[in-house]
Design a protein around this motif. Structure first.
Motif, short mmCIF file in Angstrom:
data_model
loop_
_atom_site.label_atom_id
_atom_site.label_comp_id
_atom_site.label_asym_id
_atom_site.label_seq_id
_atom_site.Cartn_x
_atom_site.Cartn_y
_atom_site.Cartn_z
N ALA A 86 0.84 -1.20 0.00
CA ALA A 86 0.00 0.00 0.00
C ALA A 86 0.87 1.25 0.00
O ALA A 86 0.59 2.23 -0.71
N GLU A 87 1.93 1.24 0.78
CA GLU A 87 2.83 2.39 0.85
C GLU A 87 3.52 2.65 -0.48
O GLU A 87 3.72 3.80 -0.88
N ARG A 88 3.89 1.57 -1.18
CA ARG A 88 4.54 1.76 -2.48
C ARG A 88 3.57 2.41 -3.49
O ARG A 88 3.97 3.27 -4.26
N LEU A 89 2.31 1.99 -3.47
CA LEU A 89 1.34 2.60 -4.38
C LEU A 89 1.11 4.07 -4.04
O LEU A 89 1.01 4.92 -4.94
N ALA A 90 1.03 4.38 -2.77
CA ALA A 90 0.85 5.78 -2.36
C ALA A 90 2.05 6.62 -2.78
O ALA A 90 1.89 7.76 -3.24
N GLU A 91 3.25 6.06 -2.64
CA GLU A 91 4.45 6.78 -3.04
C GLU A 91 4.47 7.04 -4.55
O GLU A 91 4.88 8.12 -5.00
N LEU A 92 4.04 6.07 -5.32
CA LEU A 92 3.98 6.25 -6.78
C LEU A 92 3.04 7.40 -7.15
O LEU A 92 3.39 8.25 -7.97
N ALA A 93 1.86 7.41 -6.56
CA ALA A 93 0.89 8.47 -6.88
C ALA A 93 1.43 9.84 -6.49
O ALA A 93 1.33 10.80 -7.26
N ALA A 94 2.02 9.94 -5.31
CA ALA A 94 2.54 11.22 -4.85
C ALA A 94 3.69 11.69 -5.73
O ALA A 94 3.78 12.87 -6.08
N ALA A 95 4.58 10.78 -6.09
CA ALA A 95 5.75 11.15 -6.89
C ALA A 95 5.37 11.55 -8.31
O ALA A 95 5.99 12.45 -8.91
N LEU A 96 4.36 10.89 -8.87
CA LEU A 96 3.98 11.14 -10.26
C LEU A 96 2.84 12.14 -10.41
O LEU A 96 2.43 12.45 -11.52
N GLY A 97 2.30 12.61 -9.30
CA GLY A 97 1.36 13.72 -9.34
C GLY A 97 -0.08 13.38 -9.68
O GLY A 97 -0.85 14.25 -10.06
N PHE A 98 -0.47 12.10 -9.52
CA PHE A 98 -1.89 11.81 -9.73
C PHE A 98 -2.58 11.59 -8.38
O PHE A 98 -1.96 11.71 -7.33
N ASP A 99 -3.88 11.31 -8.40
CA ASP A 99 -4.72 11.56 -7.23
C ASP A 99 -5.27 10.34 -6.52
O ASP A 99 -6.17 10.47 -5.69
N GLY A 100 -4.76 9.16 -6.82
CA GLY A 100 -5.25 7.99 -6.11
C GLY A 100 -5.37 6.77 -6.99
O GLY A 100 -4.80 6.70 -8.08
N TRP A 101 -6.19 5.81 -6.52
CA TRP A 101 -6.23 4.49 -7.15
C TRP A 101 -7.65 3.91 -7.22
O TRP A 101 -8.43 4.07 -6.29
N LEU A 102 -7.90 3.21 -8.31
CA LEU A 102 -9.01 2.27 -8.38
C LEU A 102 -8.44 0.90 -8.05
O LEU A 102 -7.46 0.47 -8.69
N ILE A 103 -9.00 0.23 -7.05
CA ILE A 103 -8.53 -1.09 -6.63
C ILE A 103 -9.53 -2.14 -7.10
O ILE A 103 -10.70 -2.12 -6.69
N ASN A 104 -9.07 -3.05 -7.95
CA ASN A 104 -9.95 -4.05 -8.56
C ASN A 104 -9.36 -5.44 -8.33
O ASN A 104 -8.42 -5.83 -9.02
N ILE A 105 -9.89 -6.16 -7.37
CA ILE A 105 -9.43 -7.53 -7.07
C ILE A 105 -10.43 -8.50 -7.71
O ILE A 105 -11.46 -8.84 -7.11
N GLU A 106 -10.14 -8.93 -8.91
CA GLU A 106 -11.03 -9.86 -9.63
C GLU A 106 -10.42 -11.26 -9.58
O GLU A 106 -10.06 -11.84 -10.60
#
Length: 329
Positions: A86-106
């Protein structure tokens, strides 16, 4: 977006004047860049164009079928591993300037992994909010709290535990007529955080999607609940007539008639616009052609004409058009 159209892969654009573009930003408040890769990062050009118009951009994290279940077993083996990813995904969003995630566990999961999956959603939401103010984590209606891959098509007791830990639910798009009301009742004062899905391709979606997407929108507007439109690229991918520009404007016009305008821009004055849509057959400056090379780069997109008519409705309305093959507007 067809697994990613690839014309937007290069940060500085490419040479395809017919690359997919979107310019009806005033009709949305969140844009999800979706593909079927495990982690989909929105290309900077889409983030730039969306943010210019006040629209939030989400990436996608998706696991699918047996390979997806294998990945989930590794990621959610322990509470610590769930938090770390979860922390790695948050870091990616913050570093690349986008606003969050759609989480799809299919993927179907053994029940032993569910608590750690919930911790992943909870931790990601908290980390995103801390790193990017106003960010969103949206859960897709697929795997249930029992570990079954069972699309509920509404907010129910089987997906609400995930909804309670994040910012919203993207409901699968094969819901029935009464499901929006059921979902709104289950959500209580968070009913606007429930986004009833509509598949523009029309795969078992209410109203049939395609040129009848407004049928579902009209119902959802009446039921006073949010919506998430899946795959508006249908217009582009199916080569709707007479051409992409005309079909795109017509289709989004149906959305506007049903749903209304959600954004107003620019936010600050003064502002500049050359009505650039982010692709073209030439480059002009001051009305004069300076290059005959075709190009695409949606980062270059600027504010589009969005006229609101007030006062005397008898007068002849103003007509606007964009001619990509000339320097005229």
């Amino acid at each position: 977006m067809q697994g990613g159209y690839r014309d937007d892969a290069a940060p500085q654009g490419g040479a395809n004047p017919d690359a997919y573009a979107l310019w009806h930003w005033h009709l949305m408040d969140v844009f999800v860049y979706f593909s079927h890769y495990l982690v989909t990062l929105p290309p900077p050009c889409w983030t730039n164009a969306a943010h210019l118009h006040g629209v939030k951009v989400l990436g996608t994290f998706i696991t699918e079928w047996e390979k997806g279940a294998e990945i989930c077993r590794e990621m959610f083996a322990t509470k610590d591993s769930a938090q770390m990813y979860a922390e790695r995904l948050a870091e990616l969003a913050a570093a690349l300037g986008f606003d969050g995630w759609l989480i799809n566990i299919e993927a179907k999961l053994d029940h032993q992994f569910i608590d750690n999956l919930k911790e992943f959603v909870n931790h990601l939401t908290k980390r995103m909010h801390a790193a990017v103010p106003g960010s969103l984590v949206i859960w897709y209606d697929a795997v249930t709290v029992n570990g079954n891959l069972s699309w509920q098509n509404k907010l129910s007791k089987y997906n609400k535990p995930f909804f309670d830990l994040c910012d919203g639910l993207f409901v699968n798009y094969t819901w029935k007529e009464k499901y929006p009301q059921d979902s709104a009742a289950a959500a209580g004062d968070r009913k606007y955080d429930v986004y009833m899905g509509i598949d523009v391709f029309g795969r078992k979606t209410y109203g049939g999607g395609q040129w009848n997407t407004n049928v579902a929108l009209d119902l959802l507007k009446k039921d006073d609940i949010s919506t998430a439109i899946f795959a508006p690229g249908w217009i582009y991918e199916t080569n709707q007539l007479p051409d992409f520009q005309s079909a795109q404007n017509r289709w989004w016009g149906l959305v506007e008639n049903s749903w209304g305008v959600l954004q107003s821009y620019p936010k600050e004055l003064p502002f500049y616009s050359d009505f650039n849509q982010g692709h073209g057959y030439q480059v002009c400056y001051g009305g004069l052609q300076v290059s005959s090379d075709p190009w695409n780069n949606i980062s270059c997109q600027s504010f589009q004409p969005m006229l609101k008519y007030t006062g005397d409705e008898v007068q002849t309305p103003v007509q606007t058009s964009i001619k990509l093959t000339t320097s005229e507007t």
